[in-house]
Write a protein that holds these residues in place. Structure first.
Motif, short mmCIF file in Angstrom:
data_model
loop_
_atom_site.label_atom_id
_atom_site.label_comp_id
_atom_site.label_asym_id
_atom_site.label_seq_id
_atom_site.Cartn_x
_atom_site.Cartn_y
_atom_site.Cartn_z
N LEU A 147 0.83 -1.20 0.00
CA LEU A 147 0.00 0.00 0.00
C LEU A 147 0.86 1.25 0.00
CD1 LEU A 147 -2.82 -0.94 2.52
CD2 LEU A 147 -3.04 -0.68 0.06
N ALA A 148 1.91 1.25 0.80
CA ALA A 148 2.76 2.45 0.88
C ALA A 148 3.40 2.77 -0.46
CB ALA A 148 3.83 2.24 1.95
N ALA A 149 3.71 1.74 -1.22
CA ALA A 149 4.35 1.97 -2.52
C ALA A 149 3.43 2.68 -3.50
CB ALA A 149 4.80 0.64 -3.11
N CYS A 150 2.10 2.61 -3.26
CA CYS A 150 1.18 3.20 -4.22
C CYS A 150 0.57 4.50 -3.69
CB CYS A 150 0.06 2.22 -4.56
SG CYS A 150 -1.11 1.93 -3.22
N ALA A 151 1.11 5.05 -2.61
CA ALA A 151 0.52 6.25 -2.03
C ALA A 151 0.57 7.42 -2.98
CB ALA A 151 1.26 6.60 -0.73
N GLY A 152 -0.51 8.19 -3.02
CA GLY A 152 -0.55 9.40 -3.83
C GLY A 152 -0.07 10.59 -3.03
N ASP A 153 -0.16 11.79 -3.64
CA ASP A 153 0.31 12.98 -2.96
C ASP A 153 -0.62 13.41 -1.84
OD1 ASP A 153 2.49 13.14 -4.60
OD2 ASP A 153 1.46 14.38 -6.09
N SER A 154 -1.91 13.09 -1.95
CA SER A 154 -2.86 13.48 -0.92
C SER A 154 -4.00 12.49 -0.89
CB SER A 154 -3.41 14.88 -1.21
OG SER A 154 -4.08 14.90 -2.45
N THR B 259 -10.69 -4.31 5.99
CA THR B 259 -11.00 -2.96 6.45
C THR B 259 -9.88 -2.52 7.37
OG1 THR B 259 -13.38 -3.33 6.30
CG2 THR B 259 -12.65 -1.55 7.75
N ILE B 260 -9.47 -1.27 7.27
CA ILE B 260 -8.36 -0.76 8.07
C ILE B 260 -8.86 0.34 8.99
CG2 ILE B 260 -6.15 0.45 7.98
CD1 ILE B 260 -5.58 -1.01 5.37
N THR B 261 -8.56 0.21 10.27
CA THR B 261 -8.88 1.24 11.25
C THR B 261 -7.57 1.86 11.73
OG1 THR B 261 -10.87 0.08 11.98
CG2 THR B 261 -9.99 1.76 13.45
N ALA B 262 -7.48 3.18 11.65
CA ALA B 262 -6.26 3.88 12.07
C ALA B 262 -6.61 4.85 13.18
CB ALA B 262 -5.64 4.63 10.90
N VAL B 263 -5.75 4.90 14.19
CA VAL B 263 -5.91 5.84 15.30
C VAL B 263 -4.82 6.90 15.21
CG1 VAL B 263 -6.09 6.08 17.81
CG2 VAL B 263 -6.86 3.97 16.71
N ALA C 208 -14.28 12.92 9.18
CA ALA C 208 -12.93 12.33 9.10
C ALA C 208 -11.92 13.30 8.53
CB ALA C 208 -12.97 11.06 8.26
N ALA C 209 -12.38 14.31 7.76
CA ALA C 209 -11.46 15.19 7.05
C ALA C 209 -10.43 15.85 7.97
CB ALA C 209 -12.24 16.24 6.27
N PRO C 210 -10.82 16.42 9.13
CA PRO C 210 -9.80 17.06 9.99
C PRO C 210 -8.76 16.07 10.50
CG PRO C 210 -12.02 17.74 10.63
CD PRO C 210 -12.18 16.61 9.67
N ILE C 211 -9.17 14.83 10.73
CA ILE C 211 -8.21 13.82 11.20
C ILE C 211 -7.22 13.50 10.10
CG2 ILE C 211 -7.99 11.49 12.14
CD1 ILE C 211 -10.91 11.75 13.11
N VAL C 212 -7.72 13.33 8.88
CA VAL C 212 -6.83 13.04 7.75
C VAL C 212 -5.91 14.22 7.48
CG1 VAL C 212 -6.75 12.49 5.29
CG2 VAL C 212 -8.49 11.43 6.75
N GLU C 213 -6.42 15.44 7.59
CA GLU C 213 -5.58 16.62 7.39
C GLU C 213 -4.46 16.70 8.43
OE1 GLU C 213 -8.32 19.84 7.50
OE2 GLU C 213 -9.25 19.34 5.57
N ARG C 214 -4.80 16.39 9.67
CA ARG C 214 -3.79 16.38 10.74
C ARG C 214 -2.73 15.33 10.46
NH1 ARG C 214 -5.94 13.92 15.96
NH2 ARG C 214 -7.72 15.23 15.37
N LEU C 215 -3.16 14.16 10.00
CA LEU C 215 -2.23 13.10 9.65
C LEU C 215 -1.33 13.52 8.50
CD1 LEU C 215 -1.24 10.11 9.61
CD2 LEU C 215 -3.23 9.60 8.17
N THR C 216 -1.91 14.09 7.46
CA THR C 216 -1.15 14.48 6.28
C THR C 216 -0.11 15.54 6.60
OG1 THR C 216 -3.10 14.02 4.91
CG2 THR C 216 -1.37 15.34 3.91
N ALA C 217 -0.44 16.47 7.51
CA ALA C 217 0.45 17.58 7.83
C ALA C 217 1.58 17.19 8.78
CB ALA C 217 -0.35 18.72 8.45
N THR D 206 2.58 6.59 6.44
CA THR D 206 2.65 6.29 5.01
C THR D 206 1.66 5.20 4.64
OG1 THR D 206 4.98 6.93 4.95
CG2 THR D 206 4.19 5.55 3.15
N THR D 207 1.56 4.18 5.48
CA THR D 207 0.65 3.08 5.21
C THR D 207 -0.80 3.55 5.19
OG1 THR D 207 2.18 1.52 6.25
CG2 THR D 207 -0.10 0.81 6.02
N VAL D 208 -1.18 4.36 6.19
CA VAL D 208 -2.57 4.81 6.28
C VAL D 208 -2.92 5.72 5.11
CG1 VAL D 208 -4.20 6.15 7.66
CG2 VAL D 208 -2.68 4.51 8.77
N LEU D 209 -2.03 6.65 4.76
CA LEU D 209 -2.32 7.52 3.62
C LEU D 209 -2.43 6.73 2.32
CD1 LEU D 209 -0.14 10.69 4.33
CD2 LEU D 209 -2.60 10.39 4.65
#
Length: 275
Positions: A14-21, A200-204, A29-38, A144-147
């Protein structure tokens, strides 16, 4: 590729196929993903891999032991410790080191080929340890895996944090076609079982945007209760603070041997009821 090696390799695939965002998220979920990305991509972390089995002892006997470890990307070192009566391991970019129990600061060194020689490693170390030896220092961090998982998701929603893990949790539903395509692109021979068991993947994610836990949960293979209880779900937790430095053993402390004479304790002889 064996079942657990395949599951451990999912993270690298999965990490090998990660996109830019990340491409998909609900409003919650958007604020959590934004926090993760940043957040910064970690260079050092400690982790614990735990198969979610109804009987950890039976799982250990079958080579699905719990494994704790530390990784330092800059040093190029992965340290592994199975939760059974077996010595610690160190994986570098070229070698596997096995601690000699009766000789402190002494290590047996085994060269690793490009493929990791998976079948031989599984036979000697069990599936869980072999999975980490194969991925080695290339094992991706959980961010990287979660993104990467989000990048091939059909939906990302909030969910209660499992197992009391600290932070906010998101549940990632994977697009089956893209998931199977990425497995094949990563060299995995896709089977009917893979097609029927899209996880299914759950990330904290903690307040700093770091992934403190990851649950990979394939659907049960059938309605039988025993099948459900012993499915391939597993949990990876990670910590990033107050880590002890990792140092590669000196060349003078290493004795080079061949993999076939490593003599590592087999799971059926080293698991304990407390494992």
């Amino acid at each position: 590729m064996t079942r657990v090696v395949t599951l451990v390799a999912i993270a690298a695939t999965l990490a090998a196929c990660a996109g830019d965002s990340p491409s998909i998220s609900s409003d919650e979920a958007a604020p959590i993903v934004e926090r993760l990305t940043a957040s910064p991509t970690p260079q050092r972390w400690n982790f614990s891999y735990q198969p979610d089995s109804a009987s950890p002892y039976v799982a250990c006997l079958n080579g699905l032991d719990e494994v704790s470890g530390s990784i330092d990307v800059n040093v190029g070192m992965l340290r592994l410790a199975p939760e059974r009566d077996a010595p610690a391991l160190i994986v570098t970019g070229t070698s596997l080191l096995i601690a000699e129990p009766n000789q402190p600061n002494s290590w047996l060194e085994i060269p690793l080929g490009p493929s990791g020689d998976e079948s031989r490693l599984v036979g000697l170390f069990g599936e869980a340890l072999a999975g980490y030896i194969v991925t080695g220092v290339k094992a991706p961090d959980l961010k990287t895996t979660v993104l990467a998982a989000i990048d091939i998701a059909t939906s990302v929603d909030t969910t209660p944090a499992p197992f009391g893990l600290p932070g906010d949790a998101i549940e990632i539903t994977i697009n089956p076609d893209r998931y199977l395509d990425e497995l094949a692109a990563g060299g995995v021979t896709v089977t009917d079982e893979d097609r029927n068991r899209i996880p299914t993947i759950t990330a904290v994610v903690d307040p700093l945007g770091r992934v403190t836990g990851l649950v990979v949960d394939p659907p049960a293979a059938g309605d039988d209760a025993a099948v459900v209880e012993h499915r391939d779900r597993y949990v990876i937790t990670a910590t990033y603070d107050q880590l002890e430095p990792l140092e590669l053993p000196d060349d003078s402390s290493r004795t080079r041997i061949d993999l076939d004479i490593a003599g590592y304790p087999r799971p059926d002889a080293s698991c304990t009821l407390g494992s």
